[in-house]
Design a protein around this motif. Structure first.
Motif, PDB file in Angstrom:
ATOM      1  N   ASP A  83       0.820  -1.214   0.000  1.00  0.00           N
ATOM      2  CA  ASP A  83       0.000   0.000   0.000  1.00  0.00           C
ATOM      3  C   ASP A  83       0.853   1.263   0.000  1.00  0.00           C
ATOM      4  O   ASP A  83       0.498   2.269  -0.641  1.00  0.00           O
ATOM      5  CB  ASP A  83      -0.941   0.011   1.205  1.00  0.00           C
ATOM      6  CG  ASP A  83      -2.063  -1.009   1.071  1.00  0.00           C
ATOM      7  OD1 ASP A  83      -2.294  -1.475  -0.067  1.00  0.00           O
ATOM      8  OD2 ASP A  83      -2.694  -1.345   2.089  1.00  0.00           O
ATOM      9  N   ASP A  84       1.984   1.242   0.696  1.00  0.00           N
ATOM     10  CA  ASP A  84       2.845   2.423   0.726  1.00  0.00           C
ATOM     11  C   ASP A  84       3.401   2.744  -0.660  1.00  0.00           C
ATOM     12  O   ASP A  84       3.447   3.908  -1.078  1.00  0.00           O
ATOM     13  CB  ASP A  84       3.991   2.218   1.726  1.00  0.00           C
ATOM     14  CG  ASP A  84       3.519   2.278   3.173  1.00  0.00           C
ATOM     15  OD1 ASP A  84       2.457   2.889   3.413  1.00  0.00           O
ATOM     16  OD2 ASP A  84       4.198   1.708   4.044  1.00  0.00           O
ATOM     17  N   ARG A 105       0.782   4.144  -3.135  1.00  0.00           N
ATOM     18  CA  ARG A 105       0.484   5.581  -2.983  1.00  0.00           C
ATOM     19  C   ARG A 105       1.409   6.446  -3.843  1.00  0.00           C
ATOM     20  O   ARG A 105       1.118   7.611  -4.088  1.00  0.00           O
ATOM     21  CB  ARG A 105       0.610   5.991  -1.509  1.00  0.00           C
ATOM     22  CG  ARG A 105      -0.491   5.433  -0.621  1.00  0.00           C
ATOM     23  CD  ARG A 105      -0.485   6.079   0.752  1.00  0.00           C
ATOM     24  NE  ARG A 105      -1.448   5.443   1.633  1.00  0.00           N
ATOM     25  CZ  ARG A 105      -1.150   4.470   2.495  1.00  0.00           C
ATOM     26  NH1 ARG A 105       0.098   4.033   2.590  1.00  0.00           N
ATOM     27  NH2 ARG A 105      -2.094   3.939   3.246  1.00  0.00           N
TER      28      ARG A 105
END
Length: 293
Positions: A69-70, A73
């Motif tokens: 998820d990081d 982004r």
């Protein structure tokens, strides 16, 4: 920026195998054209990279790290289907999306204003998306993918529906991002644009990568054909064949570029030759050959 790695992706829906060991990489600062017929697996590959879909097997990584998820982004994504809100003001939407990616409200708003100005929509920042033409909505969708200064760009049919001026602006913006080190991958059916913009191209068919390389490499690896302008029939050398023939011109295909002098000498032996040219295929012709084979 790190490279994007797609490794041995497989995806099936029941008995329908959508991806078959799909493997390729997009390098730092490179524009990669991802081309194939409808249903070949382009959008599925992109959606797996983004985490929207899960693969049956295989992996996606950014540099040495699996996509989480990081990292997601830090990706700018432009879907083929427009994904913005029709009843909301475009400036507010872009600012909101920038904040979702961790930007401050001020930085997100500044980026949104600059992008819209660059895309010729600076005066429309307070308009609702539904009030724009489809081409201008596509420009806003590009701005949405760029507003957070992404480290990786994944664009699905970004040039669809754009007029020539907008195509040129978008091309410049993608080239600038690549020059800043961002890996850029986009799918498109507009192969003239792919040929002009891309450092490398991957051609897929039925979920598999069937040809990959720079545009020049792919074109040079296509059929070896020569146009001979002569009014006289001539004896073909070994391992060559006539592809097409019309008054004053014969197109000959050979198994090797080393046959060029043999073809020329054979033609000259029969009479005057007014022109002798290697026919390097356009990417469109090569795509047709590869996908249909």
């Amino acid at each position: 920026m790190p490279d994007l790695h797609i490794e041995n992706l497989n995806k099936s829906y029941g008995d329908h195998h959508v991806l078959d060991n799909m493997t390729f990489s997009v390098r730092e600062g490179e524009i990669y054209g991802f081309v194939g017929s409808n249903g070949a697996g382009k959008s599925t590959t992109m959606r797996i990279a983004l985490g929207v879909l899960s693969a049956d097997s295989g992996k996606v990584s950014f540099g040495e790290h699996p996509l989480d998820d990081d990292i997601r982004r830090r990706i700018g994504y432009m879907p083929e289907e427009r994904g913005l809100y029709g009843k909301e003001k475009i400036g507010d939407q872009l600012t909101f999306l920038g904040r979702l990616h961790g930007m401050s409200a001020e930085a997100a708003r500044t980026n949104a204003e600059n992008l819209l100005e660059r895309l010729g929509l600076g005066e429309r920042i307070g308009d609702k998306l539904d009030g724009l033409s489809l081409g201008n909505q596509q420009r806003v969708q590009l701005a949405a993918s760029l507003v957070h200064d992404p480290d990786l760009l994944i664009l699905d049919e970004p040039f669809s529906g754009l007029d020539p001026v907008a195509v040129e602006v978008m091309s410049q913006m993608l080239t600038e991002r690549a020059r800043a080190g961002v890996p850029v991958i986009f799918s498109s059916h507009q192969l003239d644009l792919v040929q002009r913009l891309c450092d490398r191209v991957g051609i897929i068919a039925k979920g598999r990568m069937v040809a990959e390389g720079s545009v020049d490499e792919l074109r040079q690896n296509g059929p070896i054909r020569y146009s001979v302008e002569t009014a006289n029939p001539f004896q073909l050398p070994e391992s060559t064949r006539i592809v097409s023939q019309e008054p004053g011109r014969i197109v000959v295909e050979a198994d090797s570029t080393e046959r060029d002098q043999e073809i020329l000498h054979a033609a000259l032996a029969a009479g005057p030759v007014h022109s002798f040219t290697r026919l390097v295929p356009h990417l469109t012709d090569l795509f047709r050959e590869v996908v249909s084979s």
